[in-house]
Design an enzyme around this catalytic site. Structure first.
Site, PDB file in Angstrom:
ATOM      1  CG  ASP A 158      28.822   8.264   4.880  1.00  0.00           C
ATOM      2  OD1 ASP A 158      29.158   8.932   5.563  1.00  0.00           O
ATOM      3  OD2 ASP A 158      30.318   7.753   4.712  1.00  0.00           O
ATOM      4  CE  LYS A 198      33.407  13.189   2.997  1.00  0.00           C
ATOM      5  NZ  LYS A 198      32.698  12.350   4.308  1.00  0.00           N
ATOM      6  CG  MET A 201      33.872   6.640  -4.997  1.00  0.00           C
ATOM      7  SD  MET A 201      34.522   7.576  -3.894  1.00  0.00           S
ATOM      8  CE  MET A 201      35.865   6.202  -3.278  1.00  0.00           C
TER       9      MET A 201
END
Length: 466
Positions: free
Chosen positions: A249, A271, A384
């Site tokens: 990731d 992502k 996030m």
């Protein structure tokens, strides 16, 4: 070699220890683990040996050493505090051709007791000869951290199957291939994970007639932690070195990625906001397909795979496809970043609970139970949350949290690029606008943030004065 390493069978064999202090107790402990029948000669015993005598594990003569004590022993240890007596014991043992170890007098020894790593039935002995016992202990400590306790159970399993393997594979080459697959592959990892029934099932499959031609791979779902490579688990590091394909990731730190096998194929599936290298459903399918081709696949994720890491979705697909997998937890960003920022997530005087929340925006909103986050005496951690920071601040205040509530924003926590912004709900937006942080970031809201000034211990070199 100055000494020949050997392993003695002392099970129920008579062994003599002369001395009753702490050193004699340490020697007795080693001999007891080997099953020796110990006779102890000493006028006075320390606490540890007195307990052993009371428990009946050693036989004690409460007197000084006599030359007649030598006879009939398989091994002798001289551990008194009198060098003259120790040398006398060594001379008598030598004359009787009985191995003797003299404490703190290596020149008088005919054998040395090594530093031992016990993974019975696997035993590893480390010795520096007469040079430096401290160095031998240091090496043992390093090896202890690299050799899982499960190696003993793995050896016991191999012993149970040894004759069947010899009967199944008549060629030595085939036997070697079989044991390489078992001792370095899926069987070993299941033993290390405590999955004993599954390990036996795998080894039974390996013994099937077509096992060498049809090999199923495996997926290792590994948490890489928040960034600092030193926070990896030993098991994670071992599997990182075994995998031949790495699927990783965006949040996996480059130093951690460099710790995977050099010849492993790497596939980036990270992502970012409004940009995904690969959709989650495609990642799930990729992992299953690679394993079915016989690969050992490392699925490397930042933080912990099961905390906002979609690890559950990935292993759900693997389970449906019949693909073997393991999950190795990592230190999640909340605990890692908070610790490195000097912010305890809970504290008896400030917060009795902690809540992890994803602050990832969806359709311009954050679908969160705001009233539950506005409760007193708790810490709220937003993953996030940088993009949604204005909404987070607005909603927390709207649901009853005072605008003076402390908040911290941690940039690239646990790494040398870590920066920590601290303020209140009323001031944090202005601080961030004046000096925009770089993702990944983590938000911590709660009274515990006020402890940072007192408890901060980590100062990255680039921002040592922040």
């Amino acid at each position: 070699m100055e000494f020949l390493p050997i392993f003695l069978d002392l099970q129920d064999k008579p062994c003599l220890i002369v001395g009753g202090g702490a050193t004699a107790a340490r020697k007795a402990s080693s001999l007891l683990r080997s099953g020796a029948a110990i006779t102890l000669v000493a006028p006075v015993l320390g606490e540890a040996l007195a307990a052993q005598v009371a428990a009946g594990t050693v036989h004690h003569y409460p007197r000084h050493f006599l030359p007649s004590d030598i006879a009939g022993n398989r091994l002798i240890i001289a551990a008194t505090d009198d060098p003259t007596i120790n040398r006398q014991i060594a001379a008598l043992a030598g004359a009787a051709e009985i191995p003797v170890n003299v404490v703190d007098d290596p020149d008088a020894c005919t054998f040395l007791l090594p530093s031992i790593i016990d993974r019975s039935p696997v035993t590893i002995a480390v010795s520096s000869g007469r040079a430096s016992p401290v160095l031998a202990r240091m090496l043992r400590t390093r090896l202890e951290s690299l050799i899982p306790a499960g190696y003993g159970r793995l050896a016991a399993l191999a012993g149970r199957y040894r004759e069947r393997v010899k009967a199944r594979f008549t060629e030595q080459r085939d036997r070697r291939r079989f044991w390489d697959r078992v001792l370095q592959g899926a069987v070993a990892e299941r033993i290390f994970a405590g999955q004993f029934i599954e390990a036996e099932a795998v080894i039974e499959r390996e013994l099937a007639p077509d096992a060498l031609d049809a090999e199923m791979g495996e997926v290792y779902l590994v948490g890489a932690g928040p960034g600092d490579p030193d926070l990896l688990t030993f098991r994670a590091l071992r599997l990182m070195q075994q995998a031949d394909i790495v699927v990783y990731d965006r949040l996996v730190a480059e130093p951690i990625l460099q710790m995977t096998r050099r010849d492993a194929r790497r596939i980036y599936v990270g992502k970012e906001r409004n940009h995904h290298a690969m959709r989650q459903e495609e990642i799930n399918r990729l992992l299953a397909d690679l394993a079915k081709e016989g690969h050992r696949v490392l699925r490397l994720k930042g933080g912990d795979p099961f905390i906002f890491g979609r690890g559950g979705e990935e292993i759900d697909t693997l389970a449906e496809e019949g693909v073997p997998f393991q999950v190795i937890p990592g230190i999640t960003a909340a605990s890692g970043c908070a610790a490195y920022a000097g912010i305890p997530l809970t504290h008896r005087d400030y917060a009795q609970s902690v809540t992890f929340v994803t602050g990832h925006l969806k359709d311009g909103t954050i679908n969160i139970n705001w009233p539950a986050l506005a409760q007193p005496n708790q810490t709220v951690v937003f993953y996030m949350g940088l993009i949604g920071l204005p909404i987070i601040v607005e909603q927390l205040v709207a649901h009853g949290i005072v605008s003076t509530m402390p908040i911290a924003l941690i940039q690239q926590g646990t790494t040398h690029q870590q920066r920590v912004y601290t303020g209140t709900l009323a001031t944090i937006l202005e601080l961030v606008m004046a000096d925009p942080p770089q993702p990944p970031t983590l938000l911590i809201v709660g009274e515990v943030v006020s402890l940072r000034d007192k408890l901060n211990w980590f100062s990255p070199p680039e921002h040592a004065n922040d």
